[in-house]
Design an enzyme around this catalytic site. Sequence first.
Site, mmCIF file in Angstrom:
data_model
loop_
_atom_site.group_PDB
_atom_site.id
_atom_site.type_symbol
_atom_site.label_atom_id
_atom_site.label_comp_id
_atom_site.label_asym_id
_atom_site.label_seq_id
_atom_site.Cartn_x
_atom_site.Cartn_y
_atom_site.Cartn_z
ATOM 1 N N HIS A 1 -76.875 33.061 -109.736
ATOM 2 C CA HIS A 1 -75.867 32.809 -108.696
ATOM 3 C C HIS A 1 -74.532 32.318 -109.239
ATOM 4 C CE1 HIS A 1 -76.912 28.558 -109.106
ATOM 5 N NE2 HIS A 1 -75.741 28.313 -108.563
HETATM 6 C C1 UD1 Z 1 -72.888 26.243 -104.997
HETATM 7 C C2 UD1 Z 1 -72.300 25.263 -106.019
HETATM 8 C C3 UD1 Z 1 -73.183 25.230 -107.270
HETATM 9 C C4 UD1 Z 1 -74.645 25.015 -106.926
HETATM 10 C C5 UD1 Z 1 -75.075 26.068 -105.907
HETATM 11 C C6 UD1 Z 1 -76.519 25.912 -105.489
HETATM 12 C C7 UD1 Z 1 -69.854 25.033 -105.912
HETATM 13 C C8 UD1 Z 1 -68.564 25.407 -106.533
HETATM 14 N N1 UD1 Z 1 -70.955 25.638 -106.403
HETATM 15 O O1 UD1 Z 1 -72.757 27.556 -105.511
HETATM 16 O O2 UD1 Z 1 -72.739 24.170 -108.104
HETATM 17 O O3 UD1 Z 1 -75.445 25.136 -108.090
HETATM 18 O O4 UD1 Z 1 -74.246 25.962 -104.747
HETATM 19 O O5 UD1 Z 1 -76.984 27.028 -104.768
HETATM 20 O O6 UD1 Z 1 -69.886 24.210 -105.018
HETATM 21 N N2 UD1 Z 1 -73.317 31.723 -98.566
HETATM 22 C C9 UD1 Z 1 -74.069 32.300 -97.563
HETATM 23 N N3 UD1 Z 1 -75.042 31.545 -96.985
HETATM 24 C C10 UD1 Z 1 -75.301 30.263 -97.359
HETATM 25 C C11 UD1 Z 1 -74.545 29.714 -98.394
HETATM 26 C C12 UD1 Z 1 -73.554 30.451 -99.007
HETATM 27 O O7 UD1 Z 1 -73.870 33.446 -97.190
HETATM 28 O O8 UD1 Z 1 -76.192 29.621 -96.777
HETATM 29 C C13 UD1 Z 1 -72.240 32.473 -99.211
HETATM 30 C C14 UD1 Z 1 -70.898 31.757 -99.094
HETATM 31 O O9 UD1 Z 1 -70.260 32.026 -97.899
HETATM 32 C C15 UD1 Z 1 -70.173 32.292 -100.322
HETATM 33 C C16 UD1 Z 1 -71.284 32.491 -101.324
HETATM 34 O O10 UD1 Z 1 -72.495 32.562 -100.595
HETATM 35 O O11 UD1 Z 1 -69.575 33.521 -100.034
HETATM 36 C C17 UD1 Z 1 -71.336 31.401 -102.375
HETATM 37 O O12 UD1 Z 1 -71.549 30.139 -101.787
HETATM 38 P P1 UD1 Z 1 -70.820 28.817 -102.355
HETATM 39 O O13 UD1 Z 1 -71.195 27.691 -101.523
HETATM 40 O O14 UD1 Z 1 -69.393 29.113 -102.620
HETATM 41 O O15 UD1 Z 1 -71.354 28.596 -103.805
HETATM 42 P P2 UD1 Z 1 -72.752 28.793 -104.493
HETATM 43 O O16 UD1 Z 1 -72.712 30.025 -105.289
HETATM 44 O O17 UD1 Z 1 -73.891 28.632 -103.537
#
Ligand code: UD1
Length: 357
Positions: free
Chosen positions: A205
């Site tokens: 991820h």
């Molecule tokens: C985040 C953290 C990372 C942690 C990880 C655990 C930051 C910068 N990164 O990364 O340190 O290890 O979480 O999983 O804070 N999304 C969904 N559904 C969800 C959650 C996210 O669709 O329930 C989508 C978001 O809208 C975004 C993408 O997934 O487009 C990434 O989510 P984001 O929260 O930016 O970061 P992670 O990759 O989860």
Amino acid sequence: MKILTIIGARPQFIKAAMLSQAVLEEGKIQECLVHTGQHYDSNMSAIFFDQMKIPKPSYMLNAGGGGHGEMTGKMLLDLERIMISEHPDCVVVYGDTNSTLAGALAGVKLHIPIVHIEAGLRSFNKKMPEEVNRIVTDHISDWLFCPTFDAVQHLKNENVTGKIHHTGDIMYDAALYFAPIAEKQSTILSTLELSSKAFALATVHRAENTDSDQNLFEIMEGLRRISMKIPVVFPIHPRTCKRLDELNLQFSSSNFRLIPPLSFFDMLILERHASVILTDSGGIQKEAYFHKTPCVTLRLETEWTETVKAGWNQLVSPHSDAIENAFDRAHAGTSISVYGDGHCASKIIQKLKEEYV
Ligand code: UD1
């Protein structure tokens, strides 16, 4: 004494489960939980609260999605308002996410002491958003609870001014506490028709892997080749799922299982019973060691260097040949003592109680 705890992403729910339990056992501390909404899908959030019996958040924000600036900005606005009305003695933040940074920034500007749990970790790669989040958070925190001695040393090297304590790793508390419960409750091995120590577990991820077409393609190719030797189970994070769709790389087969994100208990069982774990997650590298499963980390640096030194973990570049070779070489290592004794959460609560109760 009142603490205000900020959580928002999957690994923070697990850490919060252990601290909230220690708070309840203590009895004299009031905890107000704020969920920023960074992770909002039910299999990324609600399932963790249900399974680990985490208290219901007092505030549920809607700050997930968007770019880093937008997400962190939305959180700051809401968190400042909540902190002003709740008047906590301290603000607790975990790890390195945008929720961590927003919680620490909102609190420090209001002169509320900041407690950073999982402080001092460094990858020394400022291109990772998580590295920037942790450096800033450490430098504005009053209490820094470190999972390892290396983490303590990093803070000393940077002349961080808060109170630094090595308490061990709160994720180790969770691994020890929940393993027997998960072994009883999870049916994931039979659901996926897997035999213990006869499959590989993969997760991806990190932005550096998901946002690069080349890296993601190479990782998928490496995993596909491993799946010719042994079944590979790959619970896909939403970020990765979107990118795999865009690149037409969702090639699931009976030996290469791309499945939705799992609950903590199911994940814990897969970690314990996998023969090898391949991941770019920080937490999962370490959980691999907790459950004595060899690990291949799909990154060139790690915050958990002791797992590499002890022989449990190999760092590999995102190239299919390197990934396949590392899988073939993966093996058990020696034991690591720095993660504590499974009572990190109560040690943290004792320290805070001495100051604020
Ligand atoms: C985040 C953290 C990372 C942690 C990880 C655990 C930051 C910068 N990164 O990364 O340190 O290890 O979480 O999983 O804070 N999304 C969904 N559904 C969800 C959650 C996210 O669709 O329930 C989508 C978001 O809208 C975004 C993408 O997934 O487009 C990434 O989510 P984001 O929260 O930016 O970061 P992670 O990759 O989860």
